[in-house]
Design a protein around this motif. Sequence first.
Motif, PDB file in Angstrom:
ATOM      1  N   UNK A  63       1.601  -5.778   2.135  1.00  0.00           N
ATOM      2  CA  UNK A  63       1.767  -6.456   0.960  1.00  0.00           C
ATOM      3  C   UNK A  63       1.161  -7.944   1.138  1.00  0.00           C
ATOM      4  N   UNK A  64       0.735  -8.148  -0.120  1.00  0.00           N
ATOM      5  CA  UNK A  64       0.957  -9.912  -0.370  1.00  0.00           C
ATOM      6  C   UNK A  64       1.693 -10.047  -0.974  1.00  0.00           C
ATOM      7  N   UNK A  65       1.915 -11.439  -1.581  1.00  0.00           N
ATOM      8  CA  UNK A  65       2.441 -11.969  -2.492  1.00  0.00           C
ATOM      9  C   UNK A  65       1.523 -13.840  -2.421  1.00  0.00           C
ATOM     10  N   UNK A  66       0.817 -13.515  -4.242  1.00  0.00           N
ATOM     11  CA  UNK A  66       0.481 -15.245  -4.591  1.00  0.00           C
ATOM     12  C   UNK A  66       1.530 -16.113  -4.741  1.00  0.00           C
ATOM     13  N   UNK A  67       1.861 -16.789  -4.268  1.00  0.00           N
ATOM     14  CA  UNK A  67       2.976 -17.992  -4.584  1.00  0.00           C
ATOM     15  C   UNK A  67       2.832 -19.074  -5.483  1.00  0.00           C
ATOM     16  N   UNK A  68       1.375 -19.254  -5.909  1.00  0.00           N
ATOM     17  CA  UNK A  68       0.686 -19.630  -7.247  1.00  0.00           C
ATOM     18  C   UNK A  68       1.282 -18.732  -9.028  1.00  0.00           C
ATOM     19  N   UNK A  69       0.415 -17.729  -8.606  1.00  0.00           N
ATOM     20  CA  UNK A  69       0.267 -16.733  -9.940  1.00  0.00           C
ATOM     21  C   UNK A  69       1.735 -15.410  -9.585  1.00  0.00           C
ATOM     22  N   UNK A  70       2.575 -16.048  -8.238  1.00  0.00           N
ATOM     23  CA  UNK A  70       3.939 -15.334  -8.396  1.00  0.00           C
ATOM     24  C   UNK A  70       3.437 -13.403  -8.363  1.00  0.00           C
ATOM     25  N   UNK A  71       1.950 -12.151  -7.959  1.00  0.00           N
ATOM     26  CA  UNK A  71       1.620 -10.601  -7.609  1.00  0.00           C
ATOM     27  C   UNK A  71       1.846 -11.202  -6.964  1.00  0.00           C
ATOM     28  N   UNK A  72       2.003  -9.658  -6.852  1.00  0.00           N
ATOM     29  CA  UNK A  72       2.625  -8.970  -5.526  1.00  0.00           C
ATOM     30  C   UNK A  72       0.884  -8.298  -4.912  1.00  0.00           C
ATOM     31  N   UNK A  73       0.494  -8.028  -4.543  1.00  0.00           N
ATOM     32  CA  UNK A  73      -0.820  -7.404  -4.246  1.00  0.00           C
ATOM     33  C   UNK A  73      -0.181  -6.869  -2.750  1.00  0.00           C
ATOM     34  N   UNK A  74      -0.785  -5.080  -3.206  1.00  0.00           N
ATOM     35  CA  UNK A  74      -1.147  -3.869  -2.135  1.00  0.00           C
ATOM     36  C   UNK A  74      -2.849  -3.657  -1.811  1.00  0.00           C
ATOM     37  N   UNK A  75      -2.321  -3.703  -0.710  1.00  0.00           N
ATOM     38  CA  UNK A  75      -4.095  -3.252   0.462  1.00  0.00           C
ATOM     39  C   UNK A  75      -3.687  -1.131   0.319  1.00  0.00           C
ATOM     40  N   UNK A  76      -3.971  -1.075  -0.377  1.00  0.00           N
ATOM     41  CA  UNK A  76      -4.306   0.716   0.032  1.00  0.00           C
ATOM     42  C   UNK A  76      -5.459   1.145   0.076  1.00  0.00           C
ATOM     43  N   UNK A  77      -5.899   1.719   1.627  1.00  0.00           N
ATOM     44  CA  UNK A  77      -6.350   2.540   2.178  1.00  0.00           C
ATOM     45  C   UNK A  77      -7.792   2.902   0.960  1.00  0.00           C
ATOM     46  N   UNK A  78      -9.078   3.218   1.442  1.00  0.00           N
ATOM     47  CA  UNK A  78      -9.451   3.610  -0.097  1.00  0.00           C
ATOM     48  C   UNK A  78      -9.392   5.639   0.387  1.00  0.00           C
ATOM     49  N   UNK A  79      -9.234   6.153   0.954  1.00  0.00           N
ATOM     50  CA  UNK A  79      -9.223   7.982   1.181  1.00  0.00           C
ATOM     51  C   UNK A  79      -7.704   7.652   0.947  1.00  0.00           C
ATOM     52  N   UNK A  80      -6.459   7.490  -0.216  1.00  0.00           N
ATOM     53  CA  UNK A  80      -5.693   7.264  -1.278  1.00  0.00           C
ATOM     54  C   UNK A  80      -6.149   7.623  -2.365  1.00  0.00           C
ATOM     55  N   UNK A  81      -5.061   7.719  -3.588  1.00  0.00           N
ATOM     56  CA  UNK A  81      -4.937   7.534  -4.689  1.00  0.00           C
ATOM     57  C   UNK A  81      -3.809   6.828  -5.362  1.00  0.00           C
ATOM     58  N   UNK A  82      -3.956   5.967  -5.522  1.00  0.00           N
ATOM     59  CA  UNK A  82      -1.981   5.285  -6.429  1.00  0.00           C
ATOM     60  C   UNK A  82      -1.512   6.695  -7.058  1.00  0.00           C
ATOM     61  N   UNK A  83      -0.213   6.591  -6.522  1.00  0.00           N
ATOM     62  CA  UNK A  83       0.294   7.344  -6.567  1.00  0.00           C
ATOM     63  C   UNK A  83       0.694   9.410  -6.769  1.00  0.00           C
ATOM     64  N   UNK A  84      -0.345   9.560  -5.688  1.00  0.00           N
ATOM     65  CA  UNK A  84      -0.490  10.325  -5.290  1.00  0.00           C
ATOM     66  C   UNK A  84      -0.738  10.532  -3.706  1.00  0.00           C
ATOM     67  N   UNK A  85       0.231  11.790  -3.184  1.00  0.00           N
ATOM     68  CA  UNK A  85       0.870  11.173  -1.286  1.00  0.00           C
ATOM     69  C   UNK A  85      -0.697  12.605  -1.097  1.00  0.00           C
ATOM     70  N   UNK A  86      -1.943  13.601  -1.510  1.00  0.00           N
ATOM     71  CA  UNK A  86      -2.544  13.496  -1.131  1.00  0.00           C
ATOM     72  C   UNK A  86      -3.728  13.079  -1.080  1.00  0.00           C
ATOM     73  N   UNK A  87      -4.604  13.263   0.325  1.00  0.00           N
ATOM     74  CA  UNK A  87      -5.484  12.186   0.712  1.00  0.00           C
ATOM     75  C   UNK A  87      -6.780  12.946  -0.882  1.00  0.00           C
TER      76      UNK A  87
END
Length: 180
Positions: A63-87
């Motif tokens: 996770x990264x956080x931008x101090x300027x815009x206050x957004x949290x950034x998650x770096x997700x590997x491309x073999x995963x789908x957000x909110x799914x455990x199976x690849x």
Amino acid sequence: MIIKHNFGIELEEYETRGRKNNFPVFDRCPNCNCIAQGNLHHNGYYWRYGVNKKIEKRIPICRLRCLACKVNISILPDFLIPYFQHTLHTIIGRVRRFLNGKKVEGSRQQLEQHVRRFYQNLHWIHSFFADVGHQLGLSKNLKKEALKYVKMIQDFGESTFFRRSWGHLSSYFMGTLILP
């Protein structure tokens, strides 16, 4: 905000490397485009599961956080789908086996959810392939269309398809379309 990243490795290798994976370094914030130096801070990791057939791995997501815009950034590997455990590979493979009438191992309820979501996203998948230049038509036979698109995704490369289709029509593969 989720950023898809190609680490060039699969689930097992990603889990072995853990926090020592080659996470991308940004020159600018992906959200507000401010200069990253001094603004984009490492904000730790969160842990999630990745399931590949019968292998279940607990892996770190940077996770990264931008101090300027206050957004949290998650770096997700491309073999995963957000909110799914199976690849991604596992889901595509299970859906294809089901559509071909072959026996599929694992949870029936989960398979039903994946197949239902795939059917719901057929128009989205069709739209993506039309945008990249494929001239296709949709027939009324949903199973035939689903098989066609599963094969096209596998031929295109599952991870490549997922990265390139990310954000198409304000959604993502297997995600729910959210319209304003």
